[in-house]
Scaffold this motif. Structure first.
Motif, PDB file in Angstrom:
ATOM      1  N   ALA A 103       0.873  -1.223   0.153  1.00 34.85           N
ATOM      2  CA  ALA A 103       0.304  -0.075  -0.005  1.00 34.85           C
ATOM      3  C   ALA A 103       0.704   1.377   0.000  1.00 34.85           C
ATOM      4  N   GLY A 104       0.478   2.091  -0.747  1.00 39.72           N
ATOM      5  CA  GLY A 104       1.280   3.429  -1.016  1.00 39.72           C
ATOM      6  C   GLY A 104       0.492   4.250  -1.638  1.00 39.72           C
ATOM      7  N   LEU A 105       1.440   5.489  -2.279  1.00 41.61           N
ATOM      8  CA  LEU A 105       0.949   6.358  -3.093  1.00 41.61           C
ATOM      9  C   LEU A 105       1.276   6.140  -4.505  1.00 41.61           C
ATOM     10  N   GLY A 106       0.360   6.621  -5.505  1.00 42.08           N
ATOM     11  CA  GLY A 106       0.613   6.542  -7.036  1.00 42.08           C
ATOM     12  C   GLY A 106       0.388   7.697  -7.378  1.00 42.08           C
ATOM     13  N   PHE A 107       1.570   8.194  -8.493  1.00 45.86           N
ATOM     14  CA  PHE A 107       1.558   9.679  -9.093  1.00 45.86           C
ATOM     15  C   PHE A 107       1.064   9.147 -10.612  1.00 45.86           C
ATOM     16  N   ASN A 108      -0.013   9.521 -10.959  1.00 44.35           N
ATOM     17  CA  ASN A 108      -0.577   8.930 -12.076  1.00 44.35           C
ATOM     18  C   ASN A 108      -0.825  10.218 -13.301  1.00 44.35           C
TER      19      ASN A 108
END
Length: 169
Positions: A103-108
């Protein structure tokens, strides 16, 4: 003579510590099928991923990567590029088989094209940061080479079902 014993004892303690930690770095690549939930009827769905990380021990690590997914048909094309950073929780089931979650952050970034290019608020390209998660399984053939299968969701509308190879060091 005492130096030999001290050196042997130090080597034994250090090697035990390294094996007990069961951690280290890894690099990998994967390919599979994209999952764009808003565009489920698109025929051509592909995705690729490059990733790397570090396991602090056999149960916890950090991973970062880049994934690109593409869905298209004769009239429309959607490409999503995601950079992500995630915490990884690993469960060793056997000596060679693991289950894991991340789990984490996505920069899309999303690129829309074709005759339906107005998807995405009328913009040909949009960007967004969002939560990401993934689940998977890994099988180690050797301590340094493994295969994995996983599902990752980088954005509420974008995911990747993939199989890949990992090299540990």
């Amino acid at each position: 003579m005492l130096k030999k014993y001290w050196f042997a004892t130090a080597a034994l303690v250090l090697s035990t510590t390294v094996f007990a930690a069961d951690g280290g770095g890894y690099l990998g690549l994967a390919a599979g099928m994209s999952d764009h939930s808003n565009n489920g009827n698109l025929a051509n769905k592909t995705g690729f991923k490059l990733f790397g990380g570090y396991m602090f021990n056999k149960n916890f690590g950090l991973e970062g990567g880049y994934a690109t997914t593409k869905s298209s048909d004769d009239n429309f094309e959607l490409t999503a590029d995601s950079f992500y950073a995630a915490a990884v929780a690993n469960w060793p089931v056997t000596g060679a088989f693991d289950l894991y979650a991340k789990a984490g952050l996505g920069f899309n970034t999303f690129d829309h094209g074709g005759i339906y290019g107005d998807i995405g608020g009328g913009q040909p390209s949009t960007s967004e940061t969002s939560a990401m998660f993934g689940i998977g399984t890994r099988y180690r053939f050797t301590p340094n080479f493994s295969v994995q299968a996983e599902y990752e969701r980088y954005h509420s509308d974008t995911g990747l079902i993939s199989a890949g190879l990992t090299i540990s060091f």
